[in-house]
Design a protein around this motif. Sequence first.
Motif, PDB file in Angstrom:
ATOM      1  N   HIS A 100     -27.927 -21.678  68.701  1.00 50.15           N
ATOM      2  CA  HIS A 100     -27.779 -22.698  67.657  1.00 50.15           C
ATOM      3  C   HIS A 100     -29.099 -22.776  66.898  1.00 50.15           C
ATOM      4  O   HIS A 100     -30.115 -23.144  67.480  1.00 50.15           O
ATOM      5  CB  HIS A 100     -27.454 -24.022  68.362  1.00 50.15           C
ATOM      6  CG  HIS A 100     -27.258 -25.195  67.482  1.00 50.15           C
ATOM      7  ND1 HIS A 100     -26.015 -25.607  67.085  1.00 50.15           N
ATOM      8  CD2 HIS A 100     -28.137 -26.088  66.961  1.00 50.15           C
ATOM      9  CE1 HIS A 100     -26.127 -26.704  66.349  1.00 50.15           C
ATOM     10  NE2 HIS A 100     -27.400 -27.012  66.260  1.00 50.15           N
ATOM     11  N   GLN A 101     -29.076 -22.379  65.638  1.00 50.58           N
ATOM     12  CA  GLN A 101     -30.295 -22.361  64.828  1.00 50.58           C
ATOM     13  C   GLN A 101     -30.081 -23.252  63.611  1.00 50.58           C
ATOM     14  O   GLN A 101     -29.144 -23.047  62.846  1.00 50.58           O
ATOM     15  CB  GLN A 101     -30.576 -20.922  64.395  1.00 50.58           C
ATOM     16  CG  GLN A 101     -31.807 -20.752  63.555  1.00 50.58           C
ATOM     17  CD  GLN A 101     -32.053 -19.301  63.242  1.00 50.58           C
ATOM     18  OE1 GLN A 101     -32.089 -18.470  64.128  1.00 50.58           O
ATOM     19  NE2 GLN A 101     -32.204 -18.986  61.982  1.00 50.58           N
ATOM     20  N   THR A 102     -30.932 -24.255  63.433  1.00 46.09           N
ATOM     21  CA  THR A 102     -30.763 -25.210  62.342  1.00 46.09           C
ATOM     22  C   THR A 102     -32.107 -25.590  61.741  1.00 46.09           C
ATOM     23  O   THR A 102     -33.151 -25.430  62.373  1.00 46.09           O
ATOM     24  CB  THR A 102     -30.021 -26.476  62.834  1.00 46.09           C
ATOM     25  OG1 THR A 102     -29.826 -27.359  61.737  1.00 46.09           O
ATOM     26  CG2 THR A 102     -30.780 -27.183  63.932  1.00 46.09           C
ATOM     27  N   GLU A 103     -32.054 -26.099  60.526  1.00 48.95           N
ATOM     28  CA  GLU A 103     -33.252 -26.637  59.872  1.00 48.95           C
ATOM     29  C   GLU A 103     -33.408 -28.123  60.166  1.00 48.95           C
ATOM     30  O   GLU A 103     -34.407 -28.723  59.820  1.00 48.95           O
ATOM     31  CB  GLU A 103     -33.162 -26.424  58.357  1.00 48.95           C
ATOM     32  CG  GLU A 103     -33.213 -24.975  57.953  1.00 48.95           C
ATOM     33  CD  GLU A 103     -32.984 -24.772  56.468  1.00 48.95           C
ATOM     34  OE1 GLU A 103     -32.533 -25.716  55.786  1.00 48.95           O
ATOM     35  OE2 GLU A 103     -33.255 -23.668  55.995  1.00 48.95           O
ATOM     36  N   SER A 104     -32.427 -28.729  60.792  1.00 49.32           N
ATOM     37  CA  SER A 104     -32.454 -30.157  61.090  1.00 49.32           C
ATOM     38  C   SER A 104     -33.259 -30.430  62.358  1.00 49.32           C
ATOM     39  O   SER A 104     -33.193 -29.660  63.319  1.00 49.32           O
ATOM     40  CB  SER A 104     -31.020 -30.658  61.283  1.00 49.32           C
ATOM     41  OG  SER A 104     -31.028 -31.983  61.766  1.00 49.32           O
ATOM     42  N   PRO A 105     -34.001 -31.533  62.399  1.00 45.71           N
ATOM     43  CA  PRO A 105     -34.700 -31.875  63.637  1.00 45.71           C
ATOM     44  C   PRO A 105     -33.726 -32.338  64.725  1.00 45.71           C
ATOM     45  O   PRO A 105     -34.070 -32.381  65.894  1.00 45.71           O
ATOM     46  CB  PRO A 105     -35.645 -33.002  63.225  1.00 45.71           C
ATOM     47  CG  PRO A 105     -35.044 -33.567  61.984  1.00 45.71           C
ATOM     48  CD  PRO A 105     -34.295 -32.458  61.314  1.00 45.71           C
ATOM     49  N   ILE A 130     -31.222 -23.322  71.694  1.00 51.62           N
ATOM     50  CA  ILE A 130     -31.327 -24.112  70.464  1.00 51.62           C
ATOM     51  C   ILE A 130     -32.684 -23.897  69.796  1.00 51.62           C
ATOM     52  O   ILE A 130     -33.728 -24.005  70.432  1.00 51.62           O
ATOM     53  CB  ILE A 130     -31.113 -25.611  70.765  1.00 51.62           C
ATOM     54  CG1 ILE A 130     -29.722 -25.811  71.374  1.00 51.62           C
ATOM     55  CG2 ILE A 130     -31.307 -26.451  69.517  1.00 51.62           C
ATOM     56  CD1 ILE A 130     -29.468 -27.200  71.897  1.00 51.62           C
ATOM     57  N   TYR A 131     -32.624 -23.623  68.473  1.00 52.95           N
ATOM     58  CA  TYR A 131     -33.821 -23.463  67.660  1.00 52.95           C
ATOM     59  C   TYR A 131     -33.737 -24.448  66.507  1.00 52.95           C
ATOM     60  O   TYR A 131     -32.801 -24.401  65.716  1.00 52.95           O
ATOM     61  CB  TYR A 131     -33.914 -22.046  67.075  1.00 52.95           C
ATOM     62  CG  TYR A 131     -33.988 -20.971  68.119  1.00 52.95           C
ATOM     63  CD1 TYR A 131     -35.215 -20.522  68.595  1.00 52.95           C
ATOM     64  CD2 TYR A 131     -32.825 -20.408  68.632  1.00 52.95           C
ATOM     65  CE1 TYR A 131     -35.277 -19.529  69.569  1.00 52.95           C
ATOM     66  CE2 TYR A 131     -32.889 -19.417  69.605  1.00 52.95           C
ATOM     67  CZ  TYR A 131     -34.110 -18.986  70.058  1.00 52.95           C
ATOM     68  OH  TYR A 131     -34.166 -18.012  71.007  1.00 52.95           O
ATOM     69  N   SER A 132     -34.698 -25.340  66.395  1.00 55.13           N
ATOM     70  CA  SER A 132     -34.786 -26.240  65.256  1.00 55.13           C
ATOM     71  C   SER A 132     -35.995 -25.801  64.443  1.00 55.13           C
ATOM     72  O   SER A 132     -37.136 -25.943  64.871  1.00 55.13           O
ATOM     73  CB  SER A 132     -34.952 -27.688  65.741  1.00 55.13           C
ATOM     74  OG  SER A 132     -34.964 -28.556  64.645  1.00 55.13           O
ATOM     75  N   LEU A 133     -35.710 -25.223  63.277  1.00 55.22           N
ATOM     76  CA  LEU A 133     -36.754 -24.633  62.453  1.00 55.22           C
ATOM     77  C   LEU A 133     -37.140 -25.564  61.311  1.00 55.22           C
ATOM     78  O   LEU A 133     -36.281 -26.232  60.733  1.00 55.22           O
ATOM     79  CB  LEU A 133     -36.264 -23.303  61.860  1.00 55.22           C
ATOM     80  CG  LEU A 133     -35.773 -22.276  62.880  1.00 55.22           C
ATOM     81  CD1 LEU A 133     -35.156 -21.093  62.160  1.00 55.22           C
ATOM     82  CD2 LEU A 133     -36.911 -21.829  63.764  1.00 55.22           C
ATOM     83  N   PRO A 134     -38.413 -25.590  60.931  1.00 57.16           N
ATOM     84  CA  PRO A 134     -38.817 -26.383  59.770  1.00 57.16           C
ATOM     85  C   PRO A 134     -38.104 -25.863  58.518  1.00 57.16           C
ATOM     86  O   PRO A 134     -37.773 -24.687  58.424  1.00 57.16           O
ATOM     87  CB  PRO A 134     -40.322 -26.145  59.663  1.00 57.16           C
ATOM     88  CG  PRO A 134     -40.729 -25.465  60.912  1.00 57.16           C
ATOM     89  CD  PRO A 134     -39.512 -24.889  61.551  1.00 57.16           C
TER      90      PRO A 134
END
Length: 144
Positions: A100-105, A130-134
């Motif tokens: 799961h990769q998202t730009e959301s915190p 899970i990856y939360s990316l800036p």
Amino acid sequence: MTNPMLLSRVYLLITGFTKHSDVTDQLGVQPSSYWNAGDEYKIANKVAHRKHGSWTIGRDSLSDVPEDDQLFLLIERLGPSASALSQTPKEWDKKLVIVHQTESPNADILLSLESVAFAARIGAAFWLDIYSLPEEIDCKEEIK
């Protein structure tokens, strides 16, 4: 404000065997990818050997298809093999993997009752990666 980009990948991972053909023969399904124990690979410019086999079926790359839809399609594909999956040797480790990769915190994942019941029936755990990316990082670039 725009909606944050979400990419994901769902697949079944089986490890703990020596030859991928043992898994393929038992399940009657071709894998998306695999390696065998003893296969060579490079790490830090050195040659190493795999200690165990790996057999996967599902998406090979990140997609914007929702995880629940990917899980549904995977479960539908594996349905005829569910009995064989539930009878694999106990040394085989089975995981339903959700990347799961998202730009959301805020990174949340909802698993349907059907998905949880299927995992329990075949003796698989869930692995949530899970990856939360800036926002300034392009979420369409896969994490290597």
